[in-house]
Enzyme design. Sequence first.
Site, PDB file in Angstrom:
ATOM      1  N   HIS A 181      -6.804  -1.476   7.797  1.00  0.00           N
ATOM      2  CA  HIS A 181      -5.577  -1.969   7.175  1.00  0.00           C
ATOM      3  C   HIS A 181      -5.230  -1.161   5.929  1.00  0.00           C
ATOM      4  O   HIS A 181      -4.055  -1.083   5.550  1.00  0.00           O
ATOM      5  CB  HIS A 181      -5.716  -3.442   6.784  1.00  0.00           C
ATOM      6  CG  HIS A 181      -5.771  -4.385   7.941  1.00  0.00           C
ATOM      7  ND1 HIS A 181      -6.944  -4.677   8.599  1.00  0.00           N
ATOM      8  CD2 HIS A 181      -4.803  -5.113   8.554  1.00  0.00           C
ATOM      9  CE1 HIS A 181      -6.694  -5.539   9.565  1.00  0.00           C
ATOM     10  NE2 HIS A 181      -5.411  -5.813   9.570  1.00  0.00           N
ATOM     11  N   ASP A 251      -3.509  -1.301  18.038  1.00  0.00           N
ATOM     12  CA  ASP A 251      -3.568  -2.132  16.845  1.00  0.00           C
ATOM     13  C   ASP A 251      -2.270  -1.884  16.076  1.00  0.00           C
ATOM     14  O   ASP A 251      -1.498  -0.972  16.396  1.00  0.00           O
ATOM     15  CB  ASP A 251      -4.802  -1.786  16.017  1.00  0.00           C
ATOM     16  CG  ASP A 251      -5.316  -2.975  15.195  1.00  0.00           C
ATOM     17  OD1 ASP A 251      -4.564  -3.959  15.031  1.00  0.00           O
ATOM     18  OD2 ASP A 251      -6.455  -2.917  14.710  1.00  0.00           O
TER      19      ASP A 251
END
Length: 487
Positions: A181, A251
């Site tokens: 992230h 993702d």
Amino acid sequence: MSSLRGLALSVLLPGFTGTAPPEWVRRTLAEGLAGVCLFGHNVEGPEQVRALTRALRSHRPDVLVASDEEGGSVTRLDAGLGSPWPGAATLGALDDVGATYATALGLGRQARAAGVDLVLAPVLDVNSEPDNPVIGVRSFGADPGLVARHGVAFVRGLRDAGVTACAKHFPGHGATRTDSHVGLPVLDVDVDTWRARDLPPFAAAVEAGVPAMMTAHVVVRALGDVPATTSAPVLSLLREELGFGGVVVSDALDMRAISDGMGRATGAVRALAAGVDLLCVGNPVFPDGYDEVAAVEEIVSAVVAALEAGSLPLARLEDASRRVSRLARPVEEVRAGTREAMLARGAATAARALTIRGDVRLVGDVLVLVPRPVTGYAAGHKPSALVAELQRRRPGWRYAEVADADQATTEVLAAAGRPVAVLVGGTASARGTAVVHAVLAEVPDTVVVYGGLRREDDPGSRTVHTHGTGAATAVAAADVLLGEVTA
């Protein structure tokens, strides 16, 4: 598909803001948008989210509705109250594949009742790095065989609940010390170690017929020098060696491992060219807010431009669109049990997984200290479910979030001999460790509740390890702490 724009939309899975479908989602659904991914900000409660998914399907019955429903710390449908289902590490610690299957079956039925048909779970990463900042308790454990058997049980439970499982994160995110992230993880690991440690759970899930597989934004040096999401050799290995015939899902493209390097749009084109079928755009609210419409249009424009330039073969995108379309189907409405019933079942499973040392019952006017948690990007910002559960049952106790060891010591000294409990969250941190040591130095019989991965050297003579967080483990731990366990 009638146009290149429609073809590009047919492989996109964006998030959106609000608790009802915005105009741009309704418009792009009509143009061919594959579906949407729900996040915590889209959910206010069961009736509202059911109305939301009904509204989406009123525009197109076969729209995909996805959600991260792992149980434990990662949930969107229960973001406000905490998941009623134990997470993977709790299930791995229990090591009862029947309990894992039953948990996935219940979680899947809840998702289906909400109108979610694509559940982004289970996590098949082998958490071999104890200080992993993003996987941790989201993994069933550090042993490949354990992760494989529980991953298969979870896939089967979701299947039997009538929803589609999407296992993640291929080719493995469990050995990293960087959260994708916030940056690009790079694993310098030899191919034999990767094959023995990280590959088996994914191979087992493919053998069990998992219909979708999510990629990791991780560079595995033994497999190449680019993130797996954009690596044709990595995705060819999944297809050709493992024999995976389902949908490859990226993702989120807004994660900094992609967005800060090559950018969302370039990442989308490279992912499709490498073999990804469905592009998860990400969360437009957390952790970095952005214009959701602009993000989708940027990706669509880049994909169309690549098609027109010939750098992205039309046949590759048509193949991806066909695969995605096979996932989509009208969803028959079902009823789920009450939250109370689900929570009772989840807590009963979580209670069996607790690891307890010493007499951990808390009696009297207790001081409860909570080390300030580190940001969990996968789980999102949320208060401690265990604190909420204890506050509900013991509102008169003192509860204090402490920033560091000095503040914790000050709280203990001011408590003038009151019993003390320290609640450590699911992600290990130097701050939490320092608080525990400081409090134990002042009050050696402090009760410490560890919500993260268990370490043999975790200090304290009176400890509870829940192996995860969420509402199910909170109820189980509170029952033990308050001496309210029933036979």
